[in-house]
Write a protein that holds these residues in place. Sequence first.
Motif, PDB file in Angstrom:
ATOM      1  N   LEU A 149       0.835  -1.197   0.000  1.00 38.23           N
ATOM      2  CA  LEU A 149       0.000   0.000   0.000  1.00 38.23           C
ATOM      3  C   LEU A 149       0.870   1.247   0.000  1.00 38.23           C
ATOM      4  O   LEU A 149       1.948   1.263   0.609  1.00 38.23           O
ATOM      5  N   TYR A 150       0.403   2.284  -0.680  1.00 33.24           N
ATOM      6  CA  TYR A 150       1.061   3.594  -0.642  1.00 33.24           C
ATOM      7  C   TYR A 150      -0.009   4.648  -0.403  1.00 33.24           C
ATOM      8  O   TYR A 150      -1.205   4.382  -0.542  1.00 33.24           O
ATOM      9  N   ASN A 151       0.419   5.847  -0.044  1.00 36.13           N
ATOM     10  CA  ASN A 151      -0.521   6.907   0.316  1.00 36.13           C
ATOM     11  C   ASN A 151      -0.464   8.015  -0.728  1.00 36.13           C
ATOM     12  O   ASN A 151       0.527   8.742  -0.820  1.00 36.13           O
ATOM     13  N   ASP A 152      -1.513   8.110  -1.531  1.00 36.75           N
ATOM     14  CA  ASP A 152      -1.607   9.143  -2.574  1.00 36.75           C
ATOM     15  C   ASP A 152      -2.999   9.764  -2.502  1.00 36.75           C
ATOM     16  O   ASP A 152      -3.910   9.378  -3.232  1.00 36.75           O
ATOM     17  N   PRO A 153      -3.201  10.730  -1.586  1.00 32.18           N
ATOM     18  CA  PRO A 153      -4.542  11.305  -1.382  1.00 32.18           C
ATOM     19  C   PRO A 153      -5.134  11.926  -2.648  1.00 32.18           C
ATOM     20  O   PRO A 153      -6.356  11.916  -2.827  1.00 32.18           O
ATOM     21  N   GLN A 154      -4.283  12.466  -3.532  1.00 32.56           N
ATOM     22  CA  GLN A 154      -4.783  13.083  -4.767  1.00 32.56           C
ATOM     23  C   GLN A 154      -5.148  12.041  -5.820  1.00 32.56           C
ATOM     24  O   GLN A 154      -5.733  12.371  -6.847  1.00 32.56           O
ATOM     25  N   ARG A 155      -4.771  10.785  -5.589  1.00 33.90           N
ATOM     26  CA  ARG A 155      -5.083   9.659  -6.462  1.00 33.90           C
ATOM     27  C   ARG A 155      -4.617   9.898  -7.901  1.00 33.90           C
ATOM     28  O   ARG A 155      -5.308   9.596  -8.878  1.00 33.90           O
ATOM     29  N   VAL A 156      -3.417  10.432  -8.024  1.00 28.90           N
ATOM     30  CA  VAL A 156      -2.837  10.710  -9.337  1.00 28.90           C
ATOM     31  C   VAL A 156      -2.607   9.410 -10.102  1.00 28.90           C
ATOM     32  O   VAL A 156      -2.946   9.294 -11.290  1.00 28.90           O
ATOM     33  N   VAL A 157      -2.032   8.407  -9.430  1.00 26.96           N
ATOM     34  CA  VAL A 157      -1.746   7.133 -10.088  1.00 26.96           C
ATOM     35  C   VAL A 157      -3.041   6.426 -10.463  1.00 26.96           C
ATOM     36  O   VAL A 157      -3.157   5.859 -11.557  1.00 26.96           O
ATOM     37  N   ASP A 158      -4.031   6.470  -9.578  1.00 29.76           N
ATOM     38  CA  ASP A 158      -5.331   5.856  -9.887  1.00 29.76           C
ATOM     39  C   ASP A 158      -5.931   6.457 -11.161  1.00 29.76           C
ATOM     40  O   ASP A 158      -6.471   5.741 -12.018  1.00 29.76           O
ATOM     41  N   ALA A 159      -5.838   7.770 -11.291  1.00 23.82           N
ATOM     42  CA  ALA A 159      -6.397   8.441 -12.473  1.00 23.82           C
ATOM     43  C   ALA A 159      -5.660   8.016 -13.741  1.00 23.82           C
ATOM     44  O   ALA A 159      -6.288   7.780 -14.786  1.00 23.82           O
ATOM     45  N   LEU A 160      -4.343   7.894 -13.671  1.00 27.37           N
ATOM     46  CA  LEU A 160      -3.565   7.455 -14.829  1.00 27.37           C
ATOM     47  C   LEU A 160      -3.918   6.022 -15.218  1.00 27.37           C
ATOM     48  O   LEU A 160      -4.002   5.675 -16.399  1.00 27.37           O
ATOM     49  N   ILE A 247      -3.811   3.531  -0.716  1.00 26.10           N
ATOM     50  CA  ILE A 247      -4.591   3.326   0.504  1.00 26.10           C
ATOM     51  C   ILE A 247      -5.940   4.053   0.424  1.00 26.10           C
ATOM     52  O   ILE A 247      -6.877   3.728   1.168  1.00 26.10           O
ATOM     53  N   HIS A 248      -6.059   4.997  -0.522  1.00 21.08           N
ATOM     54  CA  HIS A 248      -7.316   5.733  -0.724  1.00 21.08           C
ATOM     55  C   HIS A 248      -8.141   5.155  -1.872  1.00 21.08           C
ATOM     56  O   HIS A 248      -9.169   5.740  -2.234  1.00 21.08           O
ATOM     57  N   ASN A 249      -7.702   4.034  -2.438  1.00 14.94           N
ATOM     58  CA  ASN A 249      -8.471   3.416  -3.516  1.00 14.94           C
ATOM     59  C   ASN A 249      -9.790   2.900  -2.956  1.00 14.94           C
ATOM     60  O   ASN A 249      -9.804   2.189  -1.944  1.00 14.94           O
ATOM     61  N   PRO A 250     -10.928   3.232  -3.569  1.00 15.75           N
ATOM     62  CA  PRO A 250     -12.229   2.842  -3.004  1.00 15.75           C
ATOM     63  C   PRO A 250     -12.454   1.339  -2.970  1.00 15.75           C
ATOM     64  O   PRO A 250     -13.348   0.872  -2.256  1.00 15.75           O
ATOM     65  N   GLY A 251     -11.674   0.574  -3.717  1.00 14.74           N
ATOM     66  CA  GLY A 251     -11.843  -0.876  -3.706  1.00 14.74           C
ATOM     67  C   GLY A 251     -11.033  -1.589  -2.644  1.00 14.74           C
ATOM     68  O   GLY A 251     -11.142  -2.811  -2.509  1.00 14.74           O
ATOM     69  N   LEU A 252     -10.231  -0.848  -1.869  1.00 11.93           N
ATOM     70  CA  LEU A 252      -9.417  -1.477  -0.830  1.00 11.93           C
ATOM     71  C   LEU A 252     -10.315  -1.910   0.324  1.00 11.93           C
ATOM     72  O   LEU A 252     -11.035  -1.097   0.896  1.00 11.93           O
ATOM     73  N   LEU A 253     -10.253  -3.188   0.675  1.00  8.25           N
ATOM     74  CA  LEU A 253     -11.175  -3.733   1.675  1.00  8.25           C
ATOM     75  C   LEU A 253     -10.422  -4.681   2.603  1.00  8.25           C
ATOM     76  O   LEU A 253      -9.641  -5.518   2.148  1.00  8.25           O
TER      77      LEU A 253
END
Length: 429
Positions: A149-160, A247-253
């Motif tokens: 897990l990493y912490n990217d609150p802006q979710r830059v990588v998720d968007a890419l 860690i901010h990915n909405p699918g993390l459970l």
Amino acid sequence: MAVVKPFSGYFYASSLVGERGIERLVAPPYDVISEKERKRLGEEEYNFVHLILGKDESGYRNVAERLRRWIAQGVFAKDTSSSLYIYEQEFELNPFGRRTRTGVVALVRLEEFEKRVIFPHERTMPKYSLDRLELLRATRANLEHIFCLYNDPQRVVDALCEEHKREETLLFAFTDRQGVTHRLFRLSDPSAIATIRKVLNPRTLIIADGHHRYETCLMYRRERREALGDPLEEIPEDYTMMTLVNIHNPGLLILPTHRLVHDLPEERLADFFKRCEAYFDVRIFPNERQMEKFLRVAPPYTIGVYDRKNEQWGTITLKDPRIMDERLGEDNVNRHLDTTILHELVFRDILGLNEEGRGESEYVDYLRGTKDVFAIAREENRYQLVFVMRPTPIEQVEKAVARFQRMPQKSTYFYPKVWSGLVFRMLEE
């Protein structure tokens, strides 16, 4: 900080996938495969289980030979470009609804834990690390992922990642028996890779799954560096393959892991709920559904219990958190964790198991939160006590890591698991 880079992964060849189907070739990670499932998977001659659980009387020598033979025969093909890989898992689970978790598969430079770049969050059992070390020595391959897990609150990588999930970049897609749909995409765009590396390189990482595999990679790197005279330049063993999830990915459970006690001497079980009253407030319910309903709204420090001998469903709630303050000290950030309370007060004091779980392997089975613990409790006569746990919050994981402290083993169960065989890496010079 965390050094991340692309690599040329190995996959099942498209011809074999077209003939057999990728769902018949891939497998869950080695540590969640039951003996029954191992036999089922093994019926397919090219299933990945033959590599990750193929040890026999000769150790892993035959596994290494099989891997080299399969590569030579064209069972696997190497990617023609150096890439990152986007790993998407879509699933539906009550009461959480439909979710999608997306991660990036990359090589990450190994760091010793004392450098505080990559953090463990759970205790491990050394015997499992030694087994994986033997496999790594023989195959010189990262066959399975380490999930971090990493912490990217802006979710830059998720968007890419969302931007590059395209039909033309899709490598594999299948749905497993639990209803989880897995998709793997190739990300070879240099600009996108550079941005992802820029975002991830300043980050620290938390190991979610794969503690034993990570420790194995550290041991193997030390061996190889010593054998090579500790060269200044990088060697392949300096890196390992990881799936990185925000860690901010909405699918993390995170789901609970329940504890099931068996084969304890009867005298240790006598008057169980009565003896719990020394530390806990005890509630008894007429059936499991009433207990389950209460657990949904129960106060902190509450654990569900089924006592088979007396056919009682109940809950135990720690009377006063200061009990754990005094027991473990206020510097222990995990002292109020449900699993810590269970292991320290119930397993150690009330049931007489060795501290820190060292005697648990003889008496305790673990049941992951996707399975019906109530059905298991009713139907499996061998279990004397069943402890129904609640999930550990991700915030507690971060808190433990920030203080460099490890939780008891199996305090977390990240769902779904990262499957093996979609992509792997050979440690080539």
